[in-house]
Design an enzyme around this catalytic site. Structure first.
Site, PDB file in Angstrom:
ATOM      1  N   ALA A  29      24.637  -1.824 -12.802  1.00 14.61           N
ATOM      2  CA  ALA A  29      23.935  -0.621 -12.352  1.00 14.61           C
ATOM      3  C   ALA A  29      23.619   0.272 -13.548  1.00 14.61           C
ATOM      4  O   ALA A  29      24.447   0.448 -14.444  1.00 14.61           O
ATOM      5  CB  ALA A  29      24.800   0.139 -11.346  1.00 14.61           C
ATOM      6  N   ALA A  46       8.555  -3.811  -4.164  1.00 12.69           N
ATOM      7  CA  ALA A  46       9.793  -3.067  -3.922  1.00 12.69           C
ATOM      8  C   ALA A  46      10.493  -3.573  -2.669  1.00 12.69           C
ATOM      9  O   ALA A  46       9.880  -3.692  -1.611  1.00 12.69           O
ATOM     10  CB  ALA A  46       9.474  -1.584  -3.781  1.00 12.69           C
ATOM     11  N   GLY A  86      13.582  -2.068  -1.799  1.00 10.32           N
ATOM     12  CA  GLY A  86      14.447  -0.980  -1.348  1.00 10.32           C
ATOM     13  C   GLY A  86      13.814  -0.141  -0.264  1.00 10.32           C
ATOM     14  O   GLY A  86      12.595  -0.034  -0.165  1.00 10.32           O
ATOM     15  N   HIS A 135      11.530   6.088 -10.014  1.00 10.59           N
ATOM     16  CA  HIS A 135      10.937   4.819 -10.460  1.00 10.59           C
ATOM     17  C   HIS A 135       9.410   4.891 -10.380  1.00 10.59           C
ATOM     18  O   HIS A 135       8.712   4.465 -11.304  1.00 10.59           O
ATOM     19  CB  HIS A 135      11.441   3.660  -9.598  1.00 10.59           C
ATOM     20  CG  HIS A 135      12.729   3.069 -10.051  1.00 10.59           C
ATOM     21  ND1 HIS A 135      12.834   1.760 -10.416  1.00 10.59           N
ATOM     22  CD2 HIS A 135      13.967   3.598 -10.194  1.00 10.59           C
ATOM     23  CE1 HIS A 135      14.077   1.495 -10.772  1.00 10.59           C
ATOM     24  NE2 HIS A 135      14.794   2.594 -10.639  1.00 10.59           N
ATOM     25  N   ALA A 192       7.475   7.564 -10.495  1.00 14.71           N
ATOM     26  CA  ALA A 192       6.956   8.512 -11.483  1.00 14.71           C
ATOM     27  C   ALA A 192       6.918   7.896 -12.878  1.00 14.71           C
ATOM     28  O   ALA A 192       6.048   8.228 -13.685  1.00 14.71           O
ATOM     29  CB  ALA A 192       7.799   9.786 -11.480  1.00 14.71           C
ATOM     30  N   ARG A 193       7.847   7.012 -13.167  1.00 15.22           N
ATOM     31  CA  ARG A 193       7.911   6.376 -14.482  1.00 15.22           C
ATOM     32  C   ARG A 193       6.751   5.408 -14.697  1.00 15.22           C
ATOM     33  O   ARG A 193       6.302   5.199 -15.818  1.00 15.22           O
ATOM     34  CB  ARG A 193       9.259   5.655 -14.609  1.00 15.22           C
ATOM     35  CG  ARG A 193       9.532   5.108 -15.987  1.00 15.22           C
ATOM     36  CD  ARG A 193      10.931   4.580 -16.139  1.00 15.22           C
ATOM     37  NE  ARG A 193      11.182   3.440 -15.279  1.00 15.22           N
ATOM     38  CZ  ARG A 193      12.321   3.236 -14.627  1.00 15.22           C
ATOM     39  NH1 ARG A 193      13.299   4.099 -14.707  1.00 15.22           N
ATOM     40  NH2 ARG A 193      12.474   2.162 -13.879  1.00 15.22           N
ATOM     41  N   ARG A 194       6.269   4.816 -13.630  1.00 12.34           N
ATOM     42  CA  ARG A 194       5.166   3.860 -13.731  1.00 12.34           C
ATOM     43  C   ARG A 194       3.838   4.602 -13.698  1.00 12.34           C
ATOM     44  O   ARG A 194       3.690   5.622 -13.048  1.00 12.34           O
ATOM     45  CB  ARG A 194       5.236   2.851 -12.581  1.00 12.34           C
ATOM     46  CG  ARG A 194       6.505   2.031 -12.590  1.00 12.34           C
ATOM     47  CD  ARG A 194       6.474   0.920 -11.564  1.00 12.34           C
ATOM     48  NE  ARG A 194       6.277   1.360 -10.202  1.00 12.34           N
ATOM     49  CZ  ARG A 194       7.252   1.676  -9.355  1.00 12.34           C
ATOM     50  NH1 ARG A 194       8.500   1.627  -9.744  1.00 12.34           N
ATOM     51  NH2 ARG A 194       6.970   2.036  -8.114  1.00 12.34           N
TER      52      ARG A 194
END
Length: 173
Positions: free
Chosen positions: A11, A34, A36, A50, A52-54
């Site tokens: 993790a 995804a 999840g 996640h 926002a990072r992409r």
């Protein structure tokens, strides 16, 4: 046959960032597959971070159960597909089927299809077997299931990486 990369680790070890970088090496557009579900506020925040990072070159497809169908249905549309993550998918399948053998059949079908897929795949999974033995039967069954699933996918992948403390180590390929 497309290239398949498998990335595992603990993790918060940097798996997803490494997977995003590896997928980006194939060009754009990119697919983030995804598994999840935002079942609570913490998970919703994690998903939002996640996303926002992409950047805009990523299209997110949410598929908690039918990964092979999603991959086949979008094969050829993207420069690469990133599947994040196997362990959430296994959880979803285990609760859906309540049968570890049935879940492993799904994993075998997925890894067996790697040779058919034309779009490069980058697959993320958690390594859950390096800690203490869980105290309850369900947690032990999940740990064992995840270990076996990771073995099956790693055996079929072209490249395998593990991440520790944000540092990748190439194991295969």
């Amino acid at each position: 046959m497309a290239k398949v990369l498998f990335i595992t680790g603990g993790a918060r070890s940097g798996k997803s960032r490494l997977a995003e970088a590896k997928a980006g090496e194939f060009g754009t557009p990119l697919c983030y597959l995804a598994t999840g579900r935002a079942g609570d506020g913490e998970m919703a925040d994690r998903i939002a971070r996640h996303q926002a990072r992409r950047g805009p070159e990523w299209q997110t497809l949410e598929e908690p159960l039918q990964l092979l169908e999603a991959i086949r249905g979008h094969d050829g549309y993207f420069a690469a597909m990133l599947l994040d993550c196997v362990t959430l998918w296994l959880s979803n399948l285990l609760f859906h089927y309540d049968n570890p053998d049935r879940v492993l059949d799904e994993v075998r079908a997925l890894s067996g299809a790697f040779k058919e897929v034309q779009t490069p795949l980058v697959i993320v999974s958690n390594e859950v077997g390096m800690g203490i033995v869980p105290e309850n039967q369900l947690a032990r069954a999940f740990r064992d299931l995840a270990g076996e699933a990771n073995e099956l996918i790693a055996a079929a992948a072209d490249e395998v990486y593990v991440t520790f403390s944000g540092l990748p180590l190439k194991l295969k390929g």
